[in-house]
Each structure stands twice: as structure tokens, then as C-alpha cells.
Design an enzyme around this catalytic site. Structure first.
Site, PDB file in Angstrom:
ATOM      1  N   CYS A   2      61.211  -0.196  27.275  1.00  0.00           N
ATOM      2  CA  CYS A   2      61.574  -0.020  25.717  1.00  0.00           C
ATOM      3  C   CYS A   2      60.787  -0.078  24.708  1.00  0.00           C
ATOM      4  O   CYS A   2      59.836  -0.882  24.868  1.00  0.00           O
ATOM      5  CB  CYS A   2      62.936  -1.001  25.505  1.00  0.00           C
ATOM      6  SG  CYS A   2      64.077  -1.037  26.812  1.00  0.00           S
ATOM      7  N   ARG A  27      55.352   4.808  26.891  1.00  0.00           N
ATOM      8  CA  ARG A  27      55.932   3.554  27.450  1.00  0.00           C
ATOM      9  C   ARG A  27      56.915   4.042  28.631  1.00  0.00           C
ATOM     10  O   ARG A  27      57.149   3.271  29.381  1.00  0.00           O
ATOM     11  CB  ARG A  27      56.375   2.712  26.609  1.00  0.00           C
ATOM     12  CG  ARG A  27      55.438   2.132  25.508  1.00  0.00           C
ATOM     13  CD  ARG A  27      56.088   1.040  24.508  1.00  0.00           C
ATOM     14  NE  ARG A  27      57.004  -0.069  25.048  1.00  0.00           N
ATOM     15  CZ  ARG A  27      56.359  -1.252  25.122  1.00  0.00           C
ATOM     16  NH1 ARG A  27      55.277  -1.432  24.660  1.00  0.00           N
ATOM     17  NH2 ARG A  27      56.871  -2.263  25.589  1.00  0.00           N
ATOM     18  N   TRP A  75      64.583   1.905  28.356  1.00  0.00           N
ATOM     19  CA  TRP A  75      64.414   2.242  29.737  1.00  0.00           C
ATOM     20  C   TRP A  75      65.381   1.593  30.331  1.00  0.00           C
ATOM     21  O   TRP A  75      65.428   0.253  30.461  1.00  0.00           O
ATOM     22  CB  TRP A  75      63.136   1.838  30.126  1.00  0.00           C
ATOM     23  CG  TRP A  75      62.528   2.168  31.435  1.00  0.00           C
ATOM     24  CD1 TRP A  75      61.823   3.099  31.885  1.00  0.00           C
ATOM     25  CD2 TRP A  75      62.613   1.197  32.636  1.00  0.00           C
ATOM     26  NE1 TRP A  75      61.621   3.180  33.294  1.00  0.00           N
ATOM     27  CE2 TRP A  75      62.022   1.861  33.737  1.00  0.00           C
ATOM     28  CE3 TRP A  75      63.029  -0.155  32.790  1.00  0.00           C
ATOM     29  CZ2 TRP A  75      61.982   1.467  34.950  1.00  0.00           C
ATOM     30  CZ3 TRP A  75      62.762  -0.643  34.132  1.00  0.00           C
ATOM     31  CH2 TRP A  75      62.277   0.230  35.049  1.00  0.00           C
ATOM     32  N   ASN A  99      64.292  -5.559  23.540  1.00  0.00           N
ATOM     33  CA  ASN A  99      63.427  -4.972  24.621  1.00  0.00           C
ATOM     34  C   ASN A  99      63.300  -6.270  25.771  1.00  0.00           C
ATOM     35  O   ASN A  99      63.077  -7.209  25.027  1.00  0.00           O
ATOM     36  CB  ASN A  99      62.011  -4.680  24.343  1.00  0.00           C
ATOM     37  CG  ASN A  99      61.105  -4.306  25.314  1.00  0.00           C
ATOM     38  OD1 ASN A  99      61.514  -4.354  26.438  1.00  0.00           O
ATOM     39  ND2 ASN A  99      59.889  -3.969  24.974  1.00  0.00           N
ATOM     40  N   GLY A 100      63.896  -6.205  27.049  1.00  0.00           N
ATOM     41  CA  GLY A 100      63.964  -7.508  27.972  1.00  0.00           C
ATOM     42  C   GLY A 100      65.183  -7.496  28.632  1.00  0.00           C
ATOM     43  O   GLY A 100      65.836  -6.328  28.813  1.00  0.00           O
ATOM     44  N   GLU A 478      44.773   2.438  45.968  1.00  0.00           N
ATOM     45  CA  GLU A 478      44.880   3.351  44.410  1.00  0.00           C
ATOM     46  C   GLU A 478      45.035   4.690  44.605  1.00  0.00           C
ATOM     47  O   GLU A 478      45.897   5.039  44.021  1.00  0.00           O
ATOM     48  CB  GLU A 478      43.650   2.860  43.836  1.00  0.00           C
ATOM     49  CG  GLU A 478      43.577   3.304  42.373  1.00  0.00           C
ATOM     50  CD  GLU A 478      44.759   2.892  41.583  1.00  0.00           C
ATOM     51  OE1 GLU A 478      45.721   2.111  41.872  1.00  0.00           O
ATOM     52  OE2 GLU A 478      45.004   3.522  40.491  1.00  0.00           O
ATOM     53  N   LYS A 482      48.352   6.347  43.018  1.00  0.00           N
ATOM     54  CA  LYS A 482      48.268   7.676  42.015  1.00  0.00           C
ATOM     55  C   LYS A 482      48.920   8.851  42.326  1.00  0.00           C
ATOM     56  O   LYS A 482      49.655   9.593  41.621  1.00  0.00           O
ATOM     57  CB  LYS A 482      46.536   7.880  41.862  1.00  0.00           C
ATOM     58  CG  LYS A 482      45.863   7.998  40.375  1.00  0.00           C
ATOM     59  CD  LYS A 482      45.830   6.810  39.501  1.00  0.00           C
ATOM     60  CE  LYS A 482      47.048   5.991  39.505  1.00  0.00           C
ATOM     61  NZ  LYS A 482      46.852   4.780  38.794  1.00  0.00           N
ATOM     62  N   GLU A 485      52.893   8.333  42.343  1.00  0.00           N
ATOM     63  CA  GLU A 485      53.580   8.110  41.024  1.00  0.00           C
ATOM     64  C   GLU A 485      53.807   9.374  40.074  1.00  0.00           C
ATOM     65  O   GLU A 485      54.480   9.371  39.313  1.00  0.00           O
ATOM     66  CB  GLU A 485      52.741   6.787  40.373  1.00  0.00           C
ATOM     67  CG  GLU A 485      51.667   7.078  39.927  1.00  0.00           C
ATOM     68  CD  GLU A 485      50.887   5.960  38.826  1.00  0.00           C
ATOM     69  OE1 GLU A 485      51.905   5.298  38.139  1.00  0.00           O
ATOM     70  OE2 GLU A 485      49.997   5.611  39.030  1.00  0.00           O
ATOM     71  N   HIS A 501      48.304   1.880  65.450  1.00  0.00           N
ATOM     72  CA  HIS A 501      49.311   1.022  65.870  1.00  0.00           C
ATOM     73  C   HIS A 501      50.698   1.343  65.451  1.00  0.00           C
ATOM     74  O   HIS A 501      51.612   0.525  65.084  1.00  0.00           O
ATOM     75  CB  HIS A 501      48.773  -0.517  65.431  1.00  0.00           C
ATOM     76  CG  HIS A 501      47.695  -0.934  65.863  1.00  0.00           C
ATOM     77  ND1 HIS A 501      47.358  -1.521  67.212  1.00  0.00           N
ATOM     78  CD2 HIS A 501      46.305  -0.767  65.401  1.00  0.00           C
ATOM     79  CE1 HIS A 501      46.242  -1.799  67.476  1.00  0.00           C
ATOM     80  NE2 HIS A 501      45.568  -1.433  66.385  1.00  0.00           N
ATOM     81  N   LYS A 600      54.906   2.241  31.137  1.00  0.00           N
ATOM     82  CA  LYS A 600      53.738   2.024  30.750  1.00  0.00           C
ATOM     83  C   LYS A 600      53.423   0.360  30.907  1.00  0.00           C
ATOM     84  O   LYS A 600      52.475  -0.371  31.457  1.00  0.00           O
ATOM     85  CB  LYS A 600      53.011   2.624  29.763  1.00  0.00           C
ATOM     86  CG  LYS A 600      51.611   2.214  29.433  1.00  0.00           C
ATOM     87  CD  LYS A 600      50.847   2.779  30.374  1.00  0.00           C
ATOM     88  CE  LYS A 600      49.209   2.733  30.286  1.00  0.00           C
ATOM     89  NZ  LYS A 600      48.644   3.032  31.555  1.00  0.00           N
TER      90      LYS A 600
HETATM   91  C1  F6R Z   1      49.890   2.455  37.987  1.00  0.00           C
HETATM   92  C2  F6R Z   1      49.845   1.855  36.847  1.00  0.00           C
HETATM   93  C3  F6R Z   1      50.564   0.472  37.112  1.00  0.00           C
HETATM   94  C4  F6R Z   1      49.959  -0.842  36.328  1.00  0.00           C
HETATM   95  C5  F6R Z   1      50.901  -1.900  36.645  1.00  0.00           C
HETATM   96  C6  F6R Z   1      50.161  -3.286  35.967  1.00  0.00           C
HETATM   97  O1  F6R Z   1      49.050   3.709  37.714  1.00  0.00           O
HETATM   98  O2  F6R Z   1      49.520   1.937  36.117  1.00  0.00           O
HETATM   99  O3  F6R Z   1      50.889   0.007  38.649  1.00  0.00           O
HETATM  100  O4  F6R Z   1      48.690  -0.847  36.838  1.00  0.00           O
HETATM  101  O5  F6R Z   1      52.189  -1.924  36.231  1.00  0.00           O
HETATM  102  O6  F6R Z   1      50.098  -2.949  34.556  1.00  0.00           O
HETATM  103  P1  F6R Z   1      49.182  -3.953  33.848  1.00  0.00           P
HETATM  104  O7  F6R Z   1      47.767  -3.628  34.192  1.00  0.00           O
HETATM  105  O8  F6R Z   1      49.323  -3.550  32.066  1.00  0.00           O
HETATM  106  O9  F6R Z   1      49.458  -5.567  34.003  1.00  0.00           O
END
Ligand code: F6R
Length: 605
Positions: A2, A27, A75, A99-100, A478, A482, A485, A501, A600
Site C-alpha cells: 500500500c 509499489r 495492495w 498500510n500493514g 536470479e 527475474k 516475475e 536427479h 516493490k
Molecule cells: C525481485 C525483487 C524482490 C526483492 C525482495 C526484497 O525483483 O525485487 O525479490 O528483492 O522483495 O526487497 P528488499 O531488497 O527491499 O528487502
């Protein structure tokens, strides 16, 4: 998660709120709303599901002057995506955004006999109704009585109908920043919404109450005594949060990596060696520990996986990586001999914060690698090594990952020197290798258009596999994250030797396999694994160093990265994997910067 914005002052509040919500869109959210003092004590709410653009349409008929209001992007956590569940929530004299998660909302519903009165399915409305019931016309004293009733995390912004022109706020865990400017007072869940108005801001401390009026911001402790906030200054400019000609924030941020690396590394070099004197990190932190625990989520955790593979062989002490959301339940063997390294771009990820708190409780010193200045994780850590990526707006993390790696490599190098595992000469050469990754990344950025053509055959495939060994496996994790997502192609990473395996059963004709083979000492073993998938019909995209000699039949496509030392290939590879994901999403016509269901900054558990 949020987004929150609040404004009181001489400007047209409708515009400030709606523009603020646009700044917070990155976000991640699924509905949006605003509330404002209309005339006298009348507070009006406008809210909708969907995008802020839809909310703007709904608000277009509002022409009167508005000078105080709050806005929210939601969200969904408790309750589906409906207008009723969107914020703000109104209960009698109280209108709030949240938010929360209020964890004891069930109990509060029973204790305050709210059954049958609730319009939404949200925990936030429960908080609004409880606050209205205990409201005694004194906002500060009412909030003080509300806080002990709540369990969970929250950042609230509240309007009380009998206090026009005033905004009240309180938080626990969920972040809030506030600012007083010559054009009024503002509050927001993060800085991007404030920087069009000011560079100076205060992080709202947990469990303090903030009162905003057009002329000042006041902070109060929970016992009602006034408090003075620490005023911080933003270290990046408004331009950094704009697309600056790029079609997406993600592409811009991928291209910003060489610069971000320079900003993170160069100020910390003295005579070619890493020096954390200006960061206040003493060598003693690195001297005595007998193990390292790295804790983080998602991409930040993947940076930790790479760091582990570099650290352990160099430092010769155990280095363990934990997913932050699991750390608490592992009964981790952490004590005063442990150095815990916490990694977070936002500095607000709630699971990472909880892990940090546990590590401290168990006696460990905590060093965090954080991008956002003044964030909760940064403030609660014993020591912070800030990365200097500037604001990362795209949901998919890119530049934050590479600067986290740079910071972790520097920590490794300093620690190796301090512990006598590297001579100064070896450390200087390690740092030279680290600086060499910058032109190597630039070289891969120049190949963006070629990578775009390579990606085209992938976009209508349901699955993709990333394989590698040792460090290449850590990079693969990673790459797969990427891709999935932002392109919604199901992607998984496997240690190449593990395929036999079980997973190799999934390899059939034209199944994409992105194979990373950049580690010289295990190159031939990795190539054998590539042969195994090729023999089963896989469509192989093979990433190697330029110098690598490979049978042309082995791969459908070959991507060559510069010939760096094995330890450092992650940096150009990161660019390649990010561009693969970016173009897959773009070519599928998806929302690159705001993929579905994602946020985010993950401020709920
Ligand atoms: C993926 C991504 C997330 C963040 C994760 C941790 O592209 O951005 O997996 O890496 O939510 O976020 P932070 O680094 O803000 O703790």
C-alpha cells in the site's frame, strides 16, 4: 504494498494527492482512493478499484479548492479487490488509510461489538471503528489509547472530522516519512511522493504520533510529551525518479548500473583498498566472528547466495544464507560470535527486519547493506553500508542487485585483509577486478538489441530453465526470478549437476534452457550437463566467456561475456539476464514496471 500520501496546506490538495498516488504506483496496488475536507467538517471519500488513472477520472468533476486530505493505493491482503475494501475507510468522525496488517482484528471486532456494522472485509475498517468508539475529541489522546489495543504492523494517516485542516499519523513497522515545506505539510509511505516538494524530511519514529497542520509538523511520544524529529536530506534528485527518455523504469535502471557501481565503490577506496572508515564500520567487526549469517528476501537473498560462494572459500569460515521469512523458524544457531549481514534495497522488508531483530536478540552484531537512507533496517542495524543505486522504481530489482553484490564483494575483501587471508597486494588486485566489471557491464548493455532478438523465441513458451554450477548456479537463481516475475513464464533455476536427479524429465523438444558456463574450473563438467539437455531436444541459450571454446552444435544461441576472473562474471551476466527478462515482458506486451500481484516494498509478512 500500500502507498500512503497526506497533504495539508495552501496548494490544491486534490492534485497533490493524486500526483502523489501516481508517484507511488510503482509499489504495486489494485485499488486507490482519497479523502478530503470538503467544507467545514465534512470529509468526502472517493475510491475505486483499478488504476490511479481511474481515480483521477472520478475526481475530475471536483473543482472546489481543497486544502487537506489523504490518499491511498491498496495492495489487497484482508478481503478481495472491491470498492468497499479500498481505502480510505470512514467510521463516524474518523477517516483513515492504513498500510500493514492488524493481526487481532477478529478479537477487536468482538470486543467492540462491531459485528454487523462493518461495510468492508478489512482489518483497517476495524481499526477505524475502534478509534471512532474511543474518540474523545482529542486526536492525540485517542490515538494514544488506540495503539495499545493493536497487534500487528501499521502506518495510519487519519482525519478527524472535527479537526479540519489537520492530519494525524502513527506507525509500527510500516514506514512513514513526513515533511514541512513552505507550501504546507506532507506525509507519505515513501520519499518518491515527497521529493517533488522538498528534499528535507523526517522518518516518523515508531510509536510516535505526528500532527500535521498547514504551518507545522508536531511529533509526540506515546506519553504525550513533544518529540523532535531528526531531519534528513534526500541524497538523490527528482530526475533520478523519472524515466528520462527510457520507455520503462526497469530499462533505465538496468542502464544505470555502471554509474551506480561507481558511486558505491569509488568513495570507499583508499590506495586501491576498501575502506569503511566514513561508514563508521570498524575492522574489529570483521576480526572476531566465527561465522557469517546472511539474511534477505528475493533478489537481495540471491545477492547473498553469490556472496556466500565468494566469501566462504576466501575467508575460511562458515557462511550461511537464509531466506528472511524462514530465519525465525529455523532456530538459528546465532550468537555473539556471529556476524549477521542483512541485505535490503528498501530497508523496510518486514521479514528481513524481523530476522534482524532476532539476530540482535541472540547476541549477533548486524551489518546491513541497504539502499534507502534512514530506512528502518538501516536504523536498527549496528552498522550500515549504504549502496548508492539511487531510487529503484521498477518492481523488479536490477541495479540494487548489482550494487548489493559490489558492497558484499568489498566487505569480503576488507574482511579477508583484516583476517590475514589476503595481502594488501591481493586485495588491491581483487578491487581492480571489481572495477573491471564496470566496462564489462557496459559492453553487455551495448548488446541489448541482440539480446532482444534472442528472447523472441522464448515468449510463447510456458517454461524456461536456468542451469549452472557453483557461482553460475547462484546467478541462475536470479535469472529465473527475474524472468518469471515480469514475463509470467514459469522459470526455475537448477544446479546443473542436479538435473539428472529428477528435473531432466521436463526437458523435451524446444524447451528453453539458459545455461551459464562462466566458471573455468568446472567448465567441462558444466558443458557435459549442457550436452545432456541438448540431447533431449532443449533450445539452449549458452552464456560463456568470450575465450571459451565450445562445440557450435551445443547451443542454439551463444552469448559471450568479457573474460573476467570467475568470481566477477556475475556482473555482466546480471545485465544479460535482466535484459532477457525485460524483453520477454516487453515482447509479451506486459506491464514491465508493475507486474501483477507484486509490490516493490513488502511490508507485510
Ligand atoms: C525481485 C525483487 C524482490 C526483492 C525482495 C526484497 O525483483 O525485487 O525479490 O528483492 O522483495 O526487497 P528488499 O531488497 O527491499 O528487502
Amino acid at each position: 504494498m500500500c502507498g500512503i500520501i497526506g497533504y495539508t496546506g495552501p496548494l490544491q490538495a486534490k492534485d497533490v494527492l493524486l500526483n502523489g498516488l501516481s508517484q507511488l504506483e510503482y509499489r504495486g496496488y489494485d485499488s486507490a482512493g482519497i479523502a478530503f475536507f470538503e467544507s467545514g467538517q465534512n470529509v468526502r471519500v472517493v475510491k475505486t478499484t483499478g488504476k490511479v488513472a481511474r481515480l483521477k477520472e472520478l475526481c475530475s468533476s471536483i473543482t472546489e479548492e481543497i486544502h487537506c486530505g489523504i490518499g491511498h493505493t491498496r495492495w489487497a491482503t484482508h478481503g478481495g479487490v472491491t470498492v468497499e475494501n479500498a481505502h480510505p475507510h470512514q467510521a463516524g468522525r474518523v477517516t483513515l488509510i492504513h498500510n500493514g496488517i492488524i493481526e487481532n482484528y477478529h478479537q477487536l471486532t468482538a470486543d467492540f461489538h462491531l459485528e454487523g456494522t462493518l461495510i468492508s472485509q478489512t482489518d483497517s475498517e476495524v481499526a477505524a471503528r475502534v478509534l471512532d468508539q474511543i474518540y474523545d475529541h482529542d486526536p492525540i489522546s485517542s490515538i494514544r489509547r488506540l495503539v495499545p489495543l493493536l497487534e500487528g504492523s501499521y502506518g495510519f494517516c487519519i482525519l478527524f472530522s472535527d479537526h479540519p485542516g489537520e492530519i494525524y499519523a502513527v506507525r509500527n513497522v510500516s514506514p512513514l516519512v513526513a515533511a514541512y515545506t513552505h507550501s504546507g505539510s506532507l506525509i507519505a509511505s515513501d520519499l518518491t511522493a515527497l521529493i517533488p516538494y522538498t528534499r528535507k524530511y523526517a522518518v516518523v519514529p515508531e510509536n510516535q504520533i505526528v500532527k500535521l497542520t498547514p504551518y507545522r509538523m508536531e511529533f509526540y511520544q506515546m506519553d504525550g510529551t513533544p518529540a523532535s524529529p531528526e531531519i534528513l536530506e534526500v541524497n538523490w534528485d527528482t530526475d533520478a525518479a523519472m524515466k528520462n527518455g527510457y520507455p520503462h523504469f526497469m530499462l533505465k535502471e538496468i542502464h544505470e548500473q555502471p554509474e551506480a557501481l561507481k558511486k558505491t565503490i569509488l568513495p570507499r577506496l583508499t590506495k586501491g583498498l576498501p575502506d569503511f572508515g566514513d561508514d563508521g564500520i570498524p575492522d574489529s567487526l570483521f576480526q572476531t566472528c566465527s561465522q557469517i549469517r546472511i539474511v534477505a528476501c528475493g533478489t537481495a537473498m540471491h545477492a547473498g547466495m553469490v556472496a556466500r560462494a565468494v566469501m566462504e572459500p576466501l575467508l575460511k569460515i562458515p557462511v550461511l544464507v537464509s531466506v528472511a521469512s524462514e530465519f525465525r523458524y529455523e532456530d538459528p544457531l546465532v550468537n555473539d560470535q556471529t556476524l549477521t549481514i542483512v541485505i535490503s534495497q528498501s530497508g523496510e522488508t518486514i521479514d528481513t527486519l524481523a530476522a534482524l531483530r532476532l539476530a540482535k536478540e541472540l547476541g549477533s552484531k548486524v551489518l546491513s547493506v541497504v539502499n534507502v537512507k534512514g530506512s528502518t533496517i538501516a536504523r536498527e542495524s549496528d552498522y550500515v553500508l549504504y549502496t548508492h543505486a539511487g531510487p529503484e522504481i521498477a518492481v523488479a530489482s536490477t541495479k540494487a542487485y548489482s550494487v548489493q553484490l559490489a558492497a558484499l564483494y568489498m566487505i569480503t575483501c576488507r574482511m579477508a585483509c583484516v583476517r590475514g587471508k589476503m595481502t594488501d597486494q591481493e586485495a588491491a588486485s581483487f578491487m581492480e577486478d571489481l572495477l573491471d566489471v564496470i566496462p564489462a557491464m557496459e559492453e553487455m548493455l551495448d548488446q541489448a538489441e541482440t539480446i532482444k532478438t534472442i528472447v523472441r523465441p522464448l515468449i510463447d513458451k510456458p517454461d524456461a530453465f536456468f542451469i549452472g554450477r557453483n557461482l553460475d548456479y547462484a546467478f541462475s537463481l536470479e535469472g529465473a526470478l527475474k524472468l518469471k516475475e515480469i514475463s509470467y513464464i514459469h522459470a526455475d533455476a537448477y544446479a546443473a549437476g542436479e538435473l539428472k536427479h529428477g528435473t531432466i524429465a521436463l526437458i523435451a523438444d524446444q524447451v528453453p534452457v539458459i545455461a551459464l558456463a562462466t566458471q573455468d574450473r568446472i567448465f567441462s563438467k558444466m558443458i557435459s550437463n549442457v550436452r545432456e539437455v541438448k540431447a533431449r531436444g532443449a533450445y539452449v541459450i549458452l552464456i560463456t566467456k568470450k575465450e571459451a571454446d565450445v562445440d557450435p552444435e551445443l547451443a542454439d544461441v551463444r552469448i559471450r561475456i568479457p573474460d573476467l576472473h570467475d568470481r566477477f562474471t556475475v556482473f555482466p551476466i546480471a545485465v544479460v539476464l535482466q535484459l532477457i527478462a525485460y524483453y520477454a515482458s516487453l515482447l509479451k506486451g506486459l506491464d514491465v514496471d508493475q507486474p501483477r500481484n507484486l509490490a516493490k516494498s513488502v511490508t507485510v509478512e
